[in-house]
Design an enzyme around this catalytic site. Structure first.
Site, PDB file in Angstrom:
ATOM      1  CE  LYS A 166      -4.469   0.853   0.378  1.00  0.00           C
ATOM      2  NZ  LYS A 166      -5.606   0.078  -0.134  1.00  0.00           N
ATOM      3  CB  VAL A 216     -27.625   2.233  -3.514  1.00  0.00           C
ATOM      4  CG1 VAL A 216     -28.381   1.172  -2.733  1.00  0.00           C
ATOM      5  CG2 VAL A 216     -28.244   3.612  -3.266  1.00  0.00           C
ATOM      6  N   GLY A 217     -23.955   3.026  -3.814  1.00  0.00           N
ATOM      7  CA  GLY A 217     -22.993   3.661  -4.705  1.00  0.00           C
ATOM      8  C   GLY A 217     -22.572   2.698  -5.804  1.00  0.00           C
TER       9      GLY A 217
END
Ligand code: NAD
Length: 352
Positions: free
Chosen positions: A79, A180-181
């Protein structure tokens, strides 16, 4: 640019870059490359201190190792974090410097999108390094990961129903979706097509209304979604939704969703088990996106069919986790970590 090593036990390499010319102050953590090069997103965040950034990059890179191990992507975990306010510090010079920083690891770390980093930023990085993934299809990349994540979560919801109820048929099953992306929206469409009765909540009221109108789902308030009486609660918005303050509100049999770090603390996994709630560990069920990206590394490059086939293994991975959870008498989140560690240990032994 000044690049310095930060020795951290249990991590292959942790490095800091400081580039006064562009203002770059960034960290890259390569946690483990036993299974392959360390893939993980690039995050930009206004951390209060470098110590905070270090804590985050260490936690996230280790998480990527475990996620990739269980998903069998053939990749390790890494990362990167850029310290700073994205509204103030983004520039061409900064992302070129970040590209040079990524390049300095010689392919041990491969970067991708994460919080506050978009494709245009990565395209600048790519001018300085080839170790960038998840770019658009036109650029030879695997494109937007969200539909693949949603597909994996959908398969995971089915698998969880199969495990808990003895049938993975979603006809008539009740599912509450929080958020609800990009992922949650695509998941809702699949659930509705499979015959599930879906309740949704999202901050964006217009999005909710559009789904109610087009898909016939039911809407509820942000506060009430956790307490909806349902078979499956699917968190697809924020992390840490399962915490001391929320856990007693749950009226579901299963938690299976896309959000990362669903459990505020590891002990909440045991709390769920105590309440008879089956948990699909976040990094196992939401691996569709990383699986899709990993297919960029197969010989011949990205291939959608190969990606879908690999994503269709997510139910199997979940069943392995739940089996181990039952066998060892530990919660599924602990079992997932054990499974990842087993896979890594075997690979290390095979290499030795
Ligand atoms: P997104 O930003 O497109 O969607 C998130 C949605 O949640 C938004 O519509 C937002 O309005 C809504 N939201 C925010 N706070 C809310 C709240 N309190 N209650 C209800 N809704 C709320 O993000 P996404 O890409 O769909 O990702 C969703 C989750 O899945 C995130 O936790 C993300 O880390 C995780 N995830 C995503 C992917 C991927 O491929 N996109 C992969 C793995 C994990």
């Amino acid at each position: 640019m000044e690049i310095t090593e930060i020795p951290v036990e249990g991590y292959e390499r942790v490095v800091r870059a400081k580039d006064p010319a562009s203002g770059l102050h960034a960290l890259i953590s390569v946690h483990d490359t036993t299974l392959g090069p360390a893939l993980g997103g690039m995050r930009m965040w206004p951390y209060a201190s470098e110590d905070d950034a270090l804590t985050d990059v260490l936690r996230l890179s280790k998480g990527m190792t475990y996620k990739s191990a269980v998903a069998q992507t053939g990749l390790g975990g890494g990362k990167s974090v850029i310290i700073g306010n994205p509204k103030q510090i983004k520039s061409e010079a900064l992302f070129l410097a970040m590209g040079r920083f990524v390049e300095s690891l010689g392919g041990k770390y491969i970067t991708a999108e994460d919080v506050n980093i978009g494709i245009p930023d990565l395209e600048i990085c790519r001018r300085a390094t080839s170790h960038v993934t998840g770019l658009s299809r036109e650029d030879g990349g695997s494109g937007n990961p969200s539909p693949y994540t949603a597909y994996g979560v959908f398969l995971g919801v089915r698998a969880a129903c199969g495990w808990r109820f003895g049938s993975d048929d979603l006809e008539g099953r009740t599912v509450a979706v929080q958020g609800v992306g990009a992922v949650g929206g695509a998941l809702v469409e699949r659930l509705v097509r499979a015959g599930a009765k879906v309740t949704i909540a999202d901050i964006h009221e217009e999005k909710v209304q559009a789904m109610v109108d087009q898909l016939g789902v039911t809407a509820c308030s942000l506060d009430d979604i956790l307490g909806v009486e349902c078979d499956v609660f699917a968190p697809c918005a924020l992390g840490a939704v399962i915490r001391d303050e929320s856990i007693d509100k749950l009226r579901c049999q299963i938690i299976a969703g896309a959000a990362n770090n669903v459990l505020h603390e590891g002990r909440h996994g045991a709390e769920l088990a105590k309440r008879g709630v089956l948990y699909a560990p976040d990094y196992v069920i939401n691996a569709g996106g990383i699986i899709n990206v990993s297919v960029e590394f197969r010989e011949g490059g990205y291939d959608q069919d190969a990606a879908l086939q690999k994503i269709e293994r997510i139910p199997q991975a979940l069943k392995e986790v739940w089996t181990l959870s039952d066998q060892d008498g530990v919660s599924p989140n602990v079992a997932a970590d054990r499974l990842a560690e087993q896979i890594l240990d075997e690979a290390r032994r095979a290499k030795a």
